[in-house]
Design a protein around this motif. Structure first.
Motif, PDB file in Angstrom:
ATOM      1  N   ARG A   1       4.811   6.664   2.296  1.00  0.00           N
ATOM      2  CA  ARG A   1       4.312   6.231   3.605  1.00  0.00           C
ATOM      3  C   ARG A   1       3.032   5.413   3.445  1.00  0.00           C
ATOM      4  O   ARG A   1       2.139   5.796   2.692  1.00  0.00           O
ATOM      5  N   LEU A   2       2.945   4.303   4.178  1.00  0.00           N
ATOM      6  CA  LEU A   2       1.725   3.502   4.199  1.00  0.00           C
ATOM      7  C   LEU A   2       0.794   4.090   5.245  1.00  0.00           C
ATOM      8  O   LEU A   2       1.212   4.366   6.372  1.00  0.00           O
ATOM      9  N   GLU A   3      -0.469   4.283   4.868  1.00  0.00           N
ATOM     10  CA  GLU A   3      -1.444   4.914   5.755  1.00  0.00           C
ATOM     11  C   GLU A   3      -2.764   4.158   5.717  1.00  0.00           C
ATOM     12  O   GLU A   3      -3.005   3.358   4.823  1.00  0.00           O
ATOM     13  N   VAL A   4      -3.611   4.447   6.690  1.00  0.00           N
ATOM     14  CA  VAL A   4      -4.979   3.935   6.738  1.00  0.00           C
ATOM     15  C   VAL A   4      -5.900   5.145   6.641  1.00  0.00           C
ATOM     16  O   VAL A   4      -5.660   6.162   7.286  1.00  0.00           O
TER      17      VAL A   4
ATOM     18  N   HIS B   1     -12.421   1.088   6.290  1.00  0.00           N
ATOM     19  CA  HIS B   1     -11.084   1.667   6.128  1.00  0.00           C
ATOM     20  C   HIS B   1     -10.374   1.042   4.923  1.00  0.00           C
ATOM     21  O   HIS B   1     -10.722  -0.035   4.480  1.00  0.00           O
ATOM     22  N   THR B   2      -9.361   1.748   4.439  1.00  0.00           N
ATOM     23  CA  THR B   2      -8.517   1.239   3.371  1.00  0.00           C
ATOM     24  C   THR B   2      -7.068   1.560   3.687  1.00  0.00           C
ATOM     25  O   THR B   2      -6.789   2.479   4.460  1.00  0.00           O
ATOM     26  N   ARG B   3      -6.170   0.792   3.122  1.00  0.00           N
ATOM     27  CA  ARG B   3      -4.742   1.080   3.234  1.00  0.00           C
ATOM     28  C   ARG B   3      -4.290   1.725   1.931  1.00  0.00           C
ATOM     29  O   ARG B   3      -4.762   1.364   0.857  1.00  0.00           O
ATOM     30  N   LEU B   4      -3.365   2.661   2.034  1.00  0.00           N
ATOM     31  CA  LEU B   4      -2.852   3.322   0.839  1.00  0.00           C
ATOM     32  C   LEU B   4      -1.408   3.717   1.043  1.00  0.00           C
ATOM     33  O   LEU B   4      -0.922   3.789   2.166  1.00  0.00           O
ATOM     34  N   ALA B   5      -0.722   3.929  -0.064  1.00  0.00           N
ATOM     35  CA  ALA B   5       0.656   4.427  -0.041  1.00  0.00           C
ATOM     36  C   ALA B   5       0.610   5.857  -0.558  1.00  0.00           C
ATOM     37  O   ALA B   5       0.137   6.097  -1.661  1.00  0.00           O
TER      38      ALA B   5
END
Length: 87
Positions: free
Chosen positions: A15-18, A2-6
């Protein structure tokens, strides 16, 4: 993996998402963001929301390190820092 992204959905709607990240395919290397910058267009997308698509993820000026590589891509050292220029 997984990665985190804006992700930007509209004016000042960041929004911050995975998200899932697929494994690298033949001859590919998966890169991990070490740092990133924004350009003037990114700032206008955030402030005004009238220049970018909904669900926009900026990829301006990323500095990356190799995270994973396929057998056909060759060695990829995590110590290698690279900057990608998008055209």
């Amino acid at each position: 993996m997984h990665t985190r992204l804006a992700r930007l959905y509209g004016p000042r709607d960041l929004r911050l998402e995975v998200a899932d990240v697929p494994a690298p395919g033949d001859g590919e290397v998966l890169l991990k963001m070490a740092a990133g910058g924004i350009c003037g267009s990114d700032l206008h997308y955030y402030q005004d929301g009238d220049s970018g698509p909904s669900g926009f993820v900026s990829r301006s000026y990323p500095a990356t390190r190799p995270r994973a590589a396929s057998r056909r891509s060759g060695p990829a050292s995590p110590a290698l820092l690279s900057v990608i220029w998008w055209r």
